[in-house]
Design an enzyme around this catalytic site. Structure first.
Site, mmCIF file in Angstrom:
data_model
loop_
_atom_site.group_PDB
_atom_site.id
_atom_site.type_symbol
_atom_site.label_atom_id
_atom_site.label_comp_id
_atom_site.label_asym_id
_atom_site.label_seq_id
_atom_site.Cartn_x
_atom_site.Cartn_y
_atom_site.Cartn_z
ATOM 1 N N GLU A 50 0.870 -1.177 0.000
ATOM 2 C CA GLU A 50 0.000 0.000 0.000
ATOM 3 C C GLU A 50 0.901 1.218 0.000
ATOM 4 O O GLU A 50 1.890 1.266 0.742
ATOM 5 C CB GLU A 50 -0.903 0.002 1.237
ATOM 6 C CG GLU A 50 -1.708 1.286 1.432
ATOM 7 C CD GLU A 50 -2.519 1.268 2.734
ATOM 8 O OE1 GLU A 50 -2.975 0.173 3.141
ATOM 9 O OE2 GLU A 50 -2.669 2.342 3.360
ATOM 10 N N GLU A 101 -1.826 11.332 3.999
ATOM 11 C CA GLU A 101 -2.876 11.165 4.995
ATOM 12 C C GLU A 101 -2.724 12.291 6.013
ATOM 13 O O GLU A 101 -1.617 12.770 6.256
ATOM 14 C CB GLU A 101 -2.765 9.828 5.718
ATOM 15 C CG GLU A 101 -3.034 8.619 4.879
ATOM 16 C CD GLU A 101 -2.950 7.350 5.702
ATOM 17 O OE1 GLU A 101 -4.004 6.831 6.105
ATOM 18 O OE2 GLU A 101 -1.818 6.888 5.939
#
Length: 336
Positions: A172, A177
């Protein structure tokens, strides 16, 4: 916002890759935070500038699920205009309070939709899965992030085919974020309010023995905002080549990871040192509400007064290395 002049080879690259040539856009849209892209031979191969007033479903598919992302998140992702819309040249993903029912498993689960579950918020998530994916390149987006305790926007990538197995065996890549922007922060430098975004990769063995590496970076604040990146766009990007991934905010590289720092449990390093980050990944944008990370950080829990709130995306662009498409390394900045 979109560059007026494109590389001379762009139309050839697009036709070979099956991508669609872009129309001209507003002249005031910034070409990139990194003025060296042309010098380093990055060629634009895919983009969405979010012009017009409808989501381009040849490029993006909204997710519909209430499973909580595996993180105890509190939203149902829904496909409706209140939560996912394109308006005035921007994609807007809006998190809204209000109970909603939906699928208890994710869309790739063999039992989808599974049982019906309820969540206290609705929000938006869009993906290029099964529509566009890439191995190596520069992936960048210009995004304005929401603030408030419990807000968790993300710009990230997952493997199209998961050739090494389910998460996290096939990896991933988290381009950006951020959690709880503007909430109290006891360990932020130079401010008492949360002002950091982060970049990360996930890999290794199956949960609970999964691994990740990450780094957080303060976002520059406008005058008078006391460290909160409110009401401003930043450009988030990764440059991903064979054996290395670099992270950027507004053209500044702040993190770099090489293949000796990652692995997958299904392939030995001697057989394939670059696995799992050597396969096609697709792009996602989403606005989660709550979950283990934001609810366990800063002020804790979810501040209901935070919502409704929006994650606003000006554009997403994908570049590949014209002179070195097989590895991408020739176009990457010098090693840190």
């Amino acid at each position: 916002m979109r560059a007026i002049i494109y590389l001379a080879a762009l139309s050839i690259i697009l036709s070979l890759s099956g991508c669609i040539t872009l129309d001209a856009g507003p002249a005031d849209r910034p070409s990139s935070a990194d003025d060296s892209l042309n010098d380093r031979d990055w060629a634009l191969v895919w983009a969405d500038e979010f012009d017009g007033n409808t989501l381009d479903r040849t490029k993006w598919a909204p997710e519909v699920s209430c499973w909580g992302g595996g993180n105890q998140e509190r939203q149902c992702y829904v496909d409706r205009l209140e939560n996912v819309r394109v308006e005035d040249g921007y994609l807007r993903l809006k998190a809204v309070p209000g109970e909603h029912s939906g699928p208890s498993v994710h869309m790739e689960h063999p039992d989808y939709p599974g049982e019906t579950v309820r969540q206290p918020y609705t929000s938006g998530k869009v993906r290029t899965r099964d529509l566009a994916s890439w191995t190596y390149g520069r992936i960048e987006g210009r995004i304005k992030l929401p603030t408030g305790q419990g807000a968790w926007p993300a710009f990230w990538m997952m493997p199209q085919s998961s050739v090494y197995g389910g998460w996290p065996l096939s990896g991933e890549i988290d381009i950006m974020e951020a959690v709880n922007l503007g909430a109290r922060c006891d360990d932020c430098v130079g401010t008492s309010q949360e002002n950091r975004s982060s970049g990360a990769i996930h890999f290794g063995q199956r949960s609970p023995n999964n691994r990740y590496v990450d780094k957080r970076r303060p976002l520059a604040a406008q005058a008078g905002q006391a460290g909160i990146p409110r009401d401003q766009f930043h450009i988030y990007a990764v440059e991903w080549g064979e054996g290395r991934i670099d992270w950027f905010v507004d053209g500044e590289r702040f993190y770099s990871v090489s293949s000796d720092q990652w692995f997958t449990d299904t392939v030995s390093k001697s057989d394939d040192p670059n696995a799992p980050f050597n396969q096609d990944f697709y792009v996602m944008l989403n606005f989660a509400v709550g979950g283990a990370w934001p609810e366990g950080a800063n002020e804790g829990g979810i501040d209901a007064s935070t919502f409704p709130a929006e994650m606003v995306v000006d554009y997403v662009r994908v570049y590949q290395c014209r002179q070195d498409p097989d590895t991408g390394r020739a176009c990457m900045a010098a090693d840190i």
